[in-house]
Design a protein around this motif. Structure first.
Motif, PDB file in Angstrom:
ATOM      1  N   ASN A   1       0.825  -1.216   0.000  1.00 52.79           N
ATOM      2  CA  ASN A   1       0.000   0.000   0.000  1.00 52.79           C
ATOM      3  C   ASN A   1       0.859   1.265   0.000  1.00 52.79           C
ATOM      4  O   ASN A   1       0.561   2.250   0.685  1.00 52.79           O
TER       5      ASN A   1
ATOM      6  N   THR B   1       3.939   1.718   1.082  1.00 52.52           N
ATOM      7  CA  THR B   1       4.978   1.819   2.109  1.00 52.52           C
ATOM      8  C   THR B   1       6.037   0.751   1.876  1.00 52.52           C
ATOM      9  O   THR B   1       5.713  -0.432   1.742  1.00 52.52           O
TER      10      THR B   1
ATOM     11  N   THR C   1       5.646  -0.161   9.893  1.00 47.61           N
ATOM     12  CA  THR C   1       4.189  -0.167   9.812  1.00 47.61           C
ATOM     13  C   THR C   1       3.724   0.314   8.447  1.00 47.61           C
ATOM     14  O   THR C   1       4.448   1.022   7.744  1.00 47.61           O
ATOM     15  N   PHE C   2       2.510  -0.089   8.084  1.00 46.19           N
ATOM     16  CA  PHE C   2       1.864   0.419   6.878  1.00 46.19           C
ATOM     17  C   PHE C   2       0.367   0.504   7.169  1.00 46.19           C
ATOM     18  O   PHE C   2      -0.094   0.030   8.207  1.00 46.19           O
ATOM     19  N   THR C   3      -0.386   1.119   6.281  1.00 47.39           N
ATOM     20  CA  THR C   3      -1.811   1.341   6.542  1.00 47.39           C
ATOM     21  C   THR C   3      -2.692   0.594   5.551  1.00 47.39           C
ATOM     22  O   THR C   3      -2.296   0.335   4.412  1.00 47.39           O
TER      23      THR C   3
ATOM     24  N   ASN D   1      -7.339  -0.020   5.065  1.00 46.99           N
ATOM     25  CA  ASN D   1      -8.646   0.376   5.585  1.00 46.99           C
ATOM     26  C   ASN D   1      -9.572  -0.821   5.623  1.00 46.99           C
ATOM     27  O   ASN D   1      -9.997  -1.325   4.587  1.00 46.99           O
TER      28      ASN D   1
ATOM     29  N   THR E   1     -10.204  -4.946  15.769  1.00 48.56           N
ATOM     30  CA  THR E   1      -8.970  -4.443  15.180  1.00 48.56           C
ATOM     31  C   THR E   1      -8.263  -5.567  14.433  1.00 48.56           C
ATOM     32  O   THR E   1      -8.005  -6.637  14.999  1.00 48.56           O
TER      33      THR E   1
ATOM     34  N   THR F   1      -4.960  -6.899  12.446  1.00 50.95           N
ATOM     35  CA  THR F   1      -3.521  -6.692  12.293  1.00 50.95           C
ATOM     36  C   THR F   1      -3.013  -7.533  11.133  1.00 50.95           C
ATOM     37  O   THR F   1      -3.309  -8.725  11.041  1.00 50.95           O
TER      38      THR F   1
END
Length: 213
Positions: free
Chosen positions: A51, A53, A60-62, A64, A202, A204
């Motif tokens: 995504n 990164t 870390t990366f993001t 949705n 959440t 991960t």
């Protein structure tokens, strides 16, 4: 007579000495050659992004999780997303979250995606979201592990589907889902002092990129 012989011997010795000196002080001619060679090689690049990164440079990366896919029949069953406020979970909602993987390296990479989830603020009531790697077979998120091989310069997007069944009697609904529990989760959300205190799931995701042997 003896004197003449001695003179001859002395002259001969002197001549031999001079000849020997000439040989000692002279380098014999011969073929000679010399060469130097060099070679250089540069290191291949290592860069894999998830995504956008670079996972080699960042921890870390993001992504949705609330990415509704209303028009994707494989993503949801009895989807009711249009009747729920955006970015919120409720029975009948579903969708997919994506991992755009790009191998910017100059070597082939094997990229593995491992997922897990955890519920918080829900008074020990399980949020009955189920997941799928293909939109057909549903289950616990721990059952989803995707591995893709990307050649140098290649890319691939991995989608993970999710849904909260509208009815506890649906074939894909987890055993823990009941209408009573669904309702209790909604009441806990209503009683929360703020949004951060509502029942929350959440997800991960761990991306591991390894150069192919």
């Amino acid at each position: 007579m003896t004197k003449n012989r001695s003179m001859r011997i002395a002259v001969l010795v002197l001549a031999l000495a001079l000849i020997t000196c000439c040989f000692v002080g002279t380098t014999f001619a011969k073929y000679t050659s010399s060469a130097t060679g060099t070679s250089a090689a540069t290191v291949a690049k290592w860069s894999v992004t998830a995504n956008g990164t670079d996972v080699a440079k960042a921890d870390t990366f993001t992504f949705n999780i609330i990415d509704y896919v209303n028009d994707d029949a494989a993503a949801t069953t009895n989807a009711d997303d249009a009747n729920v406020v955006d970015e919120l979970l409720a029975p009948g909602t579903g969708g997919a979250f994506a991992f755009a993987l790009v191998n910017n390296s100059e070597v082939t990479a094997t990229v593995t995606l491992t997922l897990s989830d955890a519920d918080t603020n829900n008074n020990s009531i399980d949020i009955p979201v189920v997941y799928s790697a293909d939109g057909n077979t549903w289950g616990d998120i721990a059952s989803i592990s995707k591995s893709v091989e990307l050649a140098a310069g290649a890319n691939e997007t991995v989608n993970v589907y999710w849904k909260w069944c509208i009815d506890a009697d649906e074939d894909d609904a987890p055993a823990s889902q009941t209408d009573v529990n669904d309702t209790a989760l909604g009441v806990l959300a209503a009683d929360a002092a703020n949004e951060e205190d509502r029942p929350t799931v959440t997800v991960t995701a761990v991306i591991n990129a390894v150069q192919k042997d």
